[in-house]
Each structure stands twice: as structure tokens, then as C-alpha cells.
Design a protein around this motif. Structure first.
Motif, PDB file in Angstrom:
ATOM      1  N   PRO A   1    -127.066  -9.858 -60.017  1.00  0.00           N
ATOM      2  CA  PRO A   1    -126.050  -8.699 -60.420  1.00  0.00           C
ATOM      3  C   PRO A   1    -126.270  -7.638 -59.393  1.00  0.00           C
ATOM      4  CG  PRO A   1    -126.991  -9.445 -62.596  1.00  0.00           C
ATOM      5  CD  PRO A   1    -127.683 -10.256 -61.311  1.00  0.00           C
ATOM      6  N   VAL A   2    -127.229  -7.314 -58.844  1.00  0.00           N
ATOM      7  CA  VAL A   2    -127.421  -6.335 -57.900  1.00  0.00           C
ATOM      8  C   VAL A   2    -126.961  -6.929 -56.372  1.00  0.00           C
ATOM      9  CG1 VAL A   2    -129.261  -5.124 -56.483  1.00  0.00           C
ATOM     10  CG2 VAL A   2    -129.416  -5.516 -58.781  1.00  0.00           C
ATOM     11  N   ALA A   3    -127.070  -7.951 -56.263  1.00  0.00           N
ATOM     12  CA  ALA A   3    -126.550  -8.738 -55.036  1.00  0.00           C
ATOM     13  C   ALA A   3    -125.077  -8.604 -54.805  1.00  0.00           C
ATOM     14  CB  ALA A   3    -127.149  -9.889 -54.923  1.00  0.00           C
ATOM     15  N   ALA A   4    -124.431  -9.208 -56.224  1.00  0.00           N
ATOM     16  CA  ALA A   4    -123.102  -9.250 -56.276  1.00  0.00           C
ATOM     17  C   ALA A   4    -122.457  -7.644 -56.122  1.00  0.00           C
ATOM     18  CB  ALA A   4    -122.727  -9.727 -57.771  1.00  0.00           C
ATOM     19  N   ARG A   5    -123.218  -6.464 -56.757  1.00  0.00           N
ATOM     20  CA  ARG A   5    -122.715  -5.095 -56.490  1.00  0.00           C
ATOM     21  C   ARG A   5    -122.539  -4.884 -54.838  1.00  0.00           C
ATOM     22  NH1 ARG A   5    -125.351  -0.774 -59.972  1.00  0.00           N
ATOM     23  NH2 ARG A   5    -123.878   0.469 -58.822  1.00  0.00           N
ATOM     24  N   VAL A   6    -123.752  -5.256 -54.400  1.00  0.00           N
ATOM     25  CA  VAL A   6    -123.769  -4.977 -52.994  1.00  0.00           C
ATOM     26  C   VAL A   6    -122.683  -5.679 -52.128  1.00  0.00           C
ATOM     27  CG1 VAL A   6    -125.192  -5.049 -50.901  1.00  0.00           C
ATOM     28  CG2 VAL A   6    -126.142  -4.304 -53.002  1.00  0.00           C
ATOM     29  N   LEU A   7    -122.509  -6.994 -52.342  1.00  0.00           N
ATOM     30  CA  LEU A   7    -121.576  -7.868 -51.333  1.00  0.00           C
ATOM     31  C   LEU A   7    -120.095  -7.215 -51.802  1.00  0.00           C
ATOM     32  CD1 LEU A   7    -123.130 -11.190 -51.708  1.00  0.00           C
ATOM     33  CD2 LEU A   7    -122.809  -9.771 -49.499  1.00  0.00           C
ATOM     34  N   ARG A   8    -119.935  -6.919 -53.005  1.00  0.00           N
ATOM     35  CA  ARG A   8    -118.533  -6.506 -53.376  1.00  0.00           C
ATOM     36  C   ARG A   8    -118.211  -5.041 -52.796  1.00  0.00           C
ATOM     37  NH1 ARG A   8    -115.625  -9.534 -56.765  1.00  0.00           N
ATOM     38  NH2 ARG A   8    -114.450  -7.952 -57.438  1.00  0.00           N
TER      39      ARG A   8
ATOM     40  N   LEU B   1    -118.217 -16.585 -41.378  1.00  0.00           N
ATOM     41  CA  LEU B   1    -119.139 -16.043 -42.410  1.00  0.00           C
ATOM     42  C   LEU B   1    -119.194 -16.978 -43.570  1.00  0.00           C
ATOM     43  CD1 LEU B   1    -118.524 -12.222 -42.557  1.00  0.00           C
ATOM     44  CD2 LEU B   1    -120.526 -13.283 -41.335  1.00  0.00           C
ATOM     45  N   GLN B   2    -118.131 -17.493 -43.803  1.00  0.00           N
ATOM     46  CA  GLN B   2    -117.934 -18.447 -44.944  1.00  0.00           C
ATOM     47  C   GLN B   2    -118.625 -19.809 -44.600  1.00  0.00           C
ATOM     48  OE1 GLN B   2    -114.494 -18.004 -48.012  1.00  0.00           O
ATOM     49  NE2 GLN B   2    -113.465 -18.324 -46.120  1.00  0.00           N
ATOM     50  N   ALA B   3    -118.674 -19.978 -43.359  1.00  0.00           N
ATOM     51  CA  ALA B   3    -119.349 -21.240 -42.785  1.00  0.00           C
ATOM     52  C   ALA B   3    -120.707 -21.165 -42.416  1.00  0.00           C
ATOM     53  CB  ALA B   3    -118.514 -21.705 -41.676  1.00  0.00           C
ATOM     54  N   GLN B   4    -121.114 -19.996 -42.209  1.00  0.00           N
ATOM     55  CA  GLN B   4    -122.478 -19.884 -41.659  1.00  0.00           C
ATOM     56  C   GLN B   4    -123.428 -18.913 -42.659  1.00  0.00           C
ATOM     57  OE1 GLN B   4    -122.087 -18.608 -37.526  1.00  0.00           O
ATOM     58  NE2 GLN B   4    -120.833 -20.389 -36.842  1.00  0.00           N
ATOM     59  N   SER B   5    -122.989 -18.167 -43.346  1.00  0.00           N
ATOM     60  CA  SER B   5    -123.717 -17.073 -43.995  1.00  0.00           C
ATOM     61  C   SER B   5    -124.300 -17.887 -45.372  1.00  0.00           C
ATOM     62  CB  SER B   5    -122.872 -15.905 -44.403  1.00  0.00           C
ATOM     63  OG  SER B   5    -123.704 -15.021 -45.211  1.00  0.00           O
ATOM     64  N   ALA B   6    -125.667 -17.760 -45.267  1.00  0.00           N
ATOM     65  CA  ALA B   6    -126.483 -18.398 -46.461  1.00  0.00           C
ATOM     66  C   ALA B   6    -126.368 -17.439 -47.541  1.00  0.00           C
ATOM     67  CB  ALA B   6    -127.857 -18.541 -46.041  1.00  0.00           C
ATOM     68  N   VAL B   7    -126.434 -16.117 -47.340  1.00  0.00           N
ATOM     69  CA  VAL B   7    -126.312 -15.339 -48.474  1.00  0.00           C
ATOM     70  C   VAL B   7    -124.734 -15.264 -49.063  1.00  0.00           C
ATOM     71  CG1 VAL B   7    -126.052 -12.694 -48.935  1.00  0.00           C
ATOM     72  CG2 VAL B   7    -127.758 -13.569 -47.504  1.00  0.00           C
TER      73      VAL B   7
ATOM     74  N   ALA C   1    -122.865 -17.922 -49.238  1.00  0.00           N
ATOM     75  CA  ALA C   1    -122.649 -19.313 -49.659  1.00  0.00           C
ATOM     76  C   ALA C   1    -123.412 -19.173 -51.098  1.00  0.00           C
ATOM     77  CB  ALA C   1    -123.370 -20.345 -48.870  1.00  0.00           C
ATOM     78  N   ARG C   2    -124.649 -18.517 -51.164  1.00  0.00           N
ATOM     79  CA  ARG C   2    -125.241 -18.317 -52.197  1.00  0.00           C
ATOM     80  C   ARG C   2    -124.384 -17.274 -53.416  1.00  0.00           C
ATOM     81  NH1 ARG C   2    -129.524 -15.549 -50.831  1.00  0.00           N
ATOM     82  NH2 ARG C   2    -130.321 -17.240 -49.358  1.00  0.00           N
ATOM     83  N   HIS C   3    -123.941 -16.522 -53.149  1.00  0.00           N
ATOM     84  CA  HIS C   3    -123.256 -15.456 -53.824  1.00  0.00           C
ATOM     85  C   HIS C   3    -121.732 -15.699 -53.784  1.00  0.00           C
ATOM     86  CE1 HIS C   3    -127.061 -13.681 -54.830  1.00  0.00           C
ATOM     87  NE2 HIS C   3    -127.377 -13.463 -53.496  1.00  0.00           N
ATOM     88  N   HIS C   4    -121.189 -16.664 -53.408  1.00  0.00           N
ATOM     89  CA  HIS C   4    -119.860 -17.040 -53.206  1.00  0.00           C
ATOM     90  C   HIS C   4    -118.901 -16.468 -54.360  1.00  0.00           C
ATOM     91  CE1 HIS C   4    -115.713 -18.843 -52.216  1.00  0.00           C
ATOM     92  NE2 HIS C   4    -116.017 -18.632 -50.985  1.00  0.00           N
ATOM     93  N   GLY C   5    -119.266 -16.919 -55.324  1.00  0.00           N
ATOM     94  CA  GLY C   5    -118.644 -16.802 -56.616  1.00  0.00           C
ATOM     95  C   GLY C   5    -118.396 -15.259 -56.924  1.00  0.00           C
ATOM     96  N   ALA C   6    -119.202 -14.270 -56.465  1.00  0.00           N
ATOM     97  CA  ALA C   6    -119.258 -13.000 -56.954  1.00  0.00           C
ATOM     98  C   ALA C   6    -118.018 -12.368 -55.900  1.00  0.00           C
ATOM     99  CB  ALA C   6    -120.697 -12.311 -56.758  1.00  0.00           C
ATOM    100  N   VAL C   7    -117.734 -13.091 -54.920  1.00  0.00           N
ATOM    101  CA  VAL C   7    -116.899 -12.364 -53.938  1.00  0.00           C
ATOM    102  C   VAL C   7    -115.776 -13.077 -53.527  1.00  0.00           C
ATOM    103  CG1 VAL C   7    -118.692 -10.838 -53.069  1.00  0.00           C
ATOM    104  CG2 VAL C   7    -118.419 -12.882 -51.776  1.00  0.00           C
ATOM    105  N   GLN C   8    -115.760 -14.113 -54.337  1.00  0.00           N
ATOM    106  CA  GLN C   8    -114.581 -15.226 -53.889  1.00  0.00           C
ATOM    107  C   GLN C   8    -113.018 -14.452 -53.772  1.00  0.00           C
ATOM    108  OE1 GLN C   8    -114.528 -18.853 -56.276  1.00  0.00           O
ATOM    109  NE2 GLN C   8    -112.937 -19.893 -54.951  1.00  0.00           N
ATOM    110  N   ASP C   9    -112.925 -13.785 -55.018  1.00  0.00           N
ATOM    111  CA  ASP C   9    -111.557 -13.190 -55.345  1.00  0.00           C
ATOM    112  C   ASP C   9    -111.257 -12.053 -54.141  1.00  0.00           C
ATOM    113  OD1 ASP C   9    -113.802 -11.573 -56.285  1.00  0.00           O
ATOM    114  OD2 ASP C   9    -112.244 -10.200 -57.292  1.00  0.00           O
ATOM    115  N   LEU C  10    -112.410 -11.253 -53.734  1.00  0.00           N
ATOM    116  CA  LEU C  10    -112.204 -10.350 -52.491  1.00  0.00           C
ATOM    117  C   LEU C  10    -111.911 -11.142 -51.378  1.00  0.00           C
ATOM    118  CD1 LEU C  10    -114.903  -7.818 -53.461  1.00  0.00           C
ATOM    119  CD2 LEU C  10    -112.659  -7.621 -54.201  1.00  0.00           C
TER     120      LEU C  10
END
Length: 484
Positions: free
Chosen positions: A252-259, A274-280, A282-291
Motif C-alpha cells: 500500500p505504501v509503494a502504491a501511494r508513492v507510485l500514484r 519504463l513498462q518494459a524495463q522497470s522492475a518496480v 512491473a511489481r506494482h503495475h496493478g496499482a498504477v495501471q489506470d494512471l
């Protein structure tokens, strides 16, 4: 917590009263010397031997002459104690805590953390002499000592030192640590000073060792600000990605930061990478997919069409203070007190890729001594043709920024203008002021209102030059709302 004993050290009983009287006499002497003699018919003169008095007080501390109190300072990690032979009168005059501790006791054991124990001798010396020299890493423990023993003058002095040394360069950085300390002690003024410095000089912090020590709370406070000064939003994302990789916060903290990242301010080609190379990511893609999807829509559609369906008046679509060339231009004005100057530059119409190829030309006028209307020469009624004199020193610096063109493409777009003023502080060039004004005004009313550009030593000048960076921030406006 201090441990008290009821014994008075040997050899101090006969000194106690005499020492108190001597110290009181010294204090009265310096007060009289500073007032001077203003009575009588002769010329008044001040005889000031206060430096001699300070030397005598230092000798008392160094030699322990006439000591009537012993302070034993210990840490939890050591069995040995640092011993200070002191004088109750001086300690009680400076600290109400010592006044209470020493009321009926002559030997006191104080327990201090290692960092404050290491500075206790400096602290005691301040109580005797009223002055102390500290380094950046000593500011917090000295402030802790001043707060603990309620030495209010020293506490205020250290807080002021911290506010004026935010720009000082240190190997590990210090502003982040000072901010966290200000939060713990509730010093709102120091918090704001640190936060403003971090916002206006964020690029310098992102690449330093202290970036990893930023707390979640501080990171979120920074990410919500639109006045962050940095090269681009991609630079901010890269730094946040490094912070997340190092700290590994909960989901939840990572999601707040990324959003909190403003993805529409990043070009589509960079978003794809970023979508192809960022491990972070990729790990939290669901949290920012809409953005991310919204960002691609923003770049694909015309701003006018996009604004019909989405609220573009939120922070996600508001640029920060980006230093990249497409957002503004640096302007170094040599000898700024000499005469008026002008320049021009171009910026991208807006952050949307739809506007990537459209440019706006801006004209800028700088005047070092512009006179307000109220101070301009006017004809007097008393003497026909007489003109009231106007002094050049009554003028103030003025900066006017206007578009050199108008275009139908401007529909739905307004421009916020920001002027950064760079200064040299502690050997580094940093942002000292940021002036912002909207499209409805061509200039900032308070631009360098208190700057004295006539002095070559002015803090606003670097090698007799004024360093400005002008940023144009396009702001889209929501138009007709279309029901979905």
C-alpha cells in the motif's frame, strides 16, 4: 535522568560563598562597564573589559578554581564518567534545570547518549562564556542539550544556525535529517525551511546519500508539491524507483508513492520503456495501471477533446518546475544594475504529445530600476512646468514576460510563469527564491523587492551576475463535460 548524591566534594565548602560573591561581582562589573558613565560635565566614555571577564570565566572552568559543584556525565555504553568541576551560580543563572538539580546537591551524575555526551564540554563552556562553535553534524545533539536543560538562548541559536546552513555541503547530507528532527520536536518553522529547501533544490538531493534516508511521510509531502525544481518528471520517477528498491516498503505504501508520479508529464516513448524495463513498475503495475492508461490517452488525443472527458485541473496534469529546455530557459544577466535587458526563448505549447511540435515564443524584459507609477515624475501645480525629482534608488527590479504571438492553439491553455533566482550559498549555486504568476499578469509584483543589485557583494549576485531560470508551465482547462 540525573542521579543525585548528598555529599559536597572535599575542599569546596570554604570556596562556595566566596566563589558566588566573586562571580556576582564579575557580572556586575561587566554590566557597569557596558553602561558607561554618562553623569557629570565631562565627555562620556565606555570602559569595556568584558573580554577580560570572559577570559577569567574560561579560566575558572579550565582550572576548576573555586568549584563548588561536580557534574559526572556518563553514557550507557561506558563505565567511565567525564567529570566537570563547575560553579553552581553560573549553571543556575543559565539553566532552570540546573538550578533545580543543584539546589541541595553538589555532586550530580547525568546520563547522556553518546552523541550529546561528546558535546557536553562545549555545552558547559557556552554556559560560562555565552558562545560556542559547532559543525553540521553537531547541530542536533547541541539542540537536544539546550532543550533538555532549558537553555533557551542556545536552543534558538542552534535552530537559527540550522535554518541558515541548509545549503552547506556535507558528505552524507543533513537537511533530511534536520527535517525529521524538526518533526520530532515540533519546530514548524524549521520543518518548513527544510521542506522548502528540499523542494527548490531537489535534483541536488536526489543524487546524494541522504535520499535513501527520506521517510515515507517526507517523500509523500514532496511528491504532492508542484513547486519541485528538477530536470523532468522522469528524473523524479527514477529517483523514486531507487528509493522503493532500497526501502522495500509494504504494497500500500509503494502504491501511494507510485500514484503520486505525474505520468502525463512523461513522454509516451519513455513510458513504454519504463513498462518494459522497470522492475518496480512491473511489481506494482496493478496499482498504477489506470494512471498509465490515462497518460497514454492524454498524449494521443487533442487537449481540447481530452478535456471534455477528464478533469485536467487536478495535479496529475499540472507540470512541476522542470528545468529541461522545452519548459523554459536560463538567463544570466551580467552587471544587472547597469541598464534594461531583454531576451527571448521558445517553449513547447503543452505537455501533451499532440502539442509537441508547437512552439510559443516568449519575450522577457528586465529593468533594474523601474519606477512605480506613484513615484514617476509629475508636473506640480505650484510652479508651472516644475517636475518633482525622482530618485533612482526609489525604483525596484522588474521582470516582464509576454508571449510574442497569439494563436488559436492557445484555446484551453493558460500559462503559469515561474522565475527561479539562483544564489551562491556555502560554495554551491542553489535556488533561493521562486516567483510565480499567472497568464493574467505579465510580471511578479514582488520580484526581488528586497534585493540590492547595486552592491557587487549582494547575496543575489554570483560574480556580479544575476542568475535566473524562467519556466513556462502550460495549464489545460476542462471545457465542456461530456456524459460517459
Amino acid at each position: 535522568m540525573a542521579r543525585l548524591t548528598g555529599t559536597r566534594p572535599a575542599g569546596t565548602r570554604r570556596w562556595g560563598c566566596a566563589t558566588a560573591a566573586f562571580l556576582l561581582l564579575l557580572l556586575l562589573t561587566v554590566q557597569a562597564a557596558q553602561k558607561g558613565d554618562v553623569s557629570g560635565e565631562g565627555t562620556a566614555a565606555t570602559i569595556n573589559h568584558s573580554l577580560t571577564l570572559l577570559q577569567r570565566l574560561q579560566e575558572l572552568l579550565n582550572n576548576g578554581n573555586g568549584s563548588d559543584t561536580v557534574l559526572r556525565v556518563r553514557t550507557a555504553a561506558s563505565e567511565e564518567a567525564k567529570v566537570f568541576h563547575t560553579h553552581q551560580l553560573l549553571l543556575s543563572l543559565q539553566s532552570e534545570v540546573f538550578e533545580s538539580l543543584l539546589r541541595n546537591q553538589s555532586v550530580v551524575t547525568l546520563y547522556e547518549p553518546p552523541e550529546t555526551a561528546a558535546l557536553f564540554e562545549k555545552f558547559i563552556r557556552y554556559l560560562y562564556c555565552g558562545g560556542v562553535s559547532i559543525l553540521l553534524h553537531q547541530a542536533i545533539p547541541m539542540h537536544q542539550l539546550a532543550s533538555k536543560y532549558r537553555v533557551w538562548g542556545l536552543q534558538r541559536g542552534v535552530a537559527d544556525y540550522m535554518k541558515t546552513h541548509l545549503a552547506s555541503e556535507s558528505s552524507q547530507g543533513h537537511v533530511v535529517g534536520w527535517y525529521h528532527y524538526a518533526v520530532r520536536i515540533g519546530d514548524a518553522a524549521l520543518q518548513e525551511s527544510c521542506l522548502q529547501f528540499l523542494a527548490w533544490n531537489l535534483s541536488a538531493v536526489l543524487g546524494s546519500a541522504e535520499w535513501g534516508s527520506v521517510s515515507v511521510e517526507l517523500l509523500l509531502l514532496l511528491l504532492e508539491r508542484s513547486d519541485l525544481v528538477l530536470h523532468s518528471e522522469l528524473e523524479l520517477y527514477t529517483a523514486v524507483e531507487g528509493w522503493l528498491s532500497r526501502r522495500q516498503p509494504e504494497g500500500p505504501v509503494a502504491a501511494r508513492v507510485l500514484r503520486a508520479i505525474r505520468y502525463p508529464m512523461i513522454a509516451p516513448s519513455q513510458l513504454f520503456r519504463l513498462q518494459a524495463q522497470s522492475a518496480v513498475l512491473a511489481r506494482h503495475h496493478g496499482a498504477v495501471q489506470d494512471l498509465l492508461f490515462q497518460a497514454f490517452q492524454f498524449h494521443a488525443a487533442s487537449p481540447l477533446h481530452f478535456a471534455k472527458y477528464f478533469d485536467v485541473n487536478c495535479s496529475m496534469f499540472l507540470p512541476r518546475n522542470y528545468l529541461a529546455p522545452s519548459w523554459g530557459s536560463q538567463w544570466v544577466i551580467n552587471n544587472p544594475a547597469r541598464d534594461d535587458r531583454s531576451t527571448s526563448f521558445q517553449t513547447q505549447l503543452g505537455p501533451s504529445s499532440h502539442d509537441a511540435g508547437k512552439r510559443v515564443t516568449w519575450n522577457v524584459l528586465f529593468s533594474p530600476r523601474w519606477l512605480p507609477v506613484s513615484l514617476r515624475p509629475v508636473y506640480s501645480d505650484a510652479v508651472s512646468g516644475a517636475v518633482q525629482p525622482a530618485r533612482i534608488e526609489d525604483g525596484r527590479p522588474r521582470l516582464v514576460i509576454t508571449p510574442a504571438m497569439s494563436s488559436p492553439d492557445f484555446a484551453g491553455v493558460s500559462f503559469q510563469k515561474t522565475v527561479l533566482v539562483g544564489v551562491r550559498q556555502q560554495g554551491r549555486v542553489l535556488v533561493k527564491h521562486a516567483y510565480s504568476f499567472h497568464q493574467s499578469s505579465d510580471e511578479a509584483a514582488d520580484f526581488l523587492a528586497h534585493a540590492d543589485l547595486q552592491r557587487r557583494t549582494s547575496e543575489y549576485l554570483i560574480d556580479n551576475s544575476l542568475h535566473l531560470h524562467i519556466i513556462i508551465k502550460p495549464v489545460y482547462h476542462s471545457l465542456i463535460k461530456v456524459k460517459k
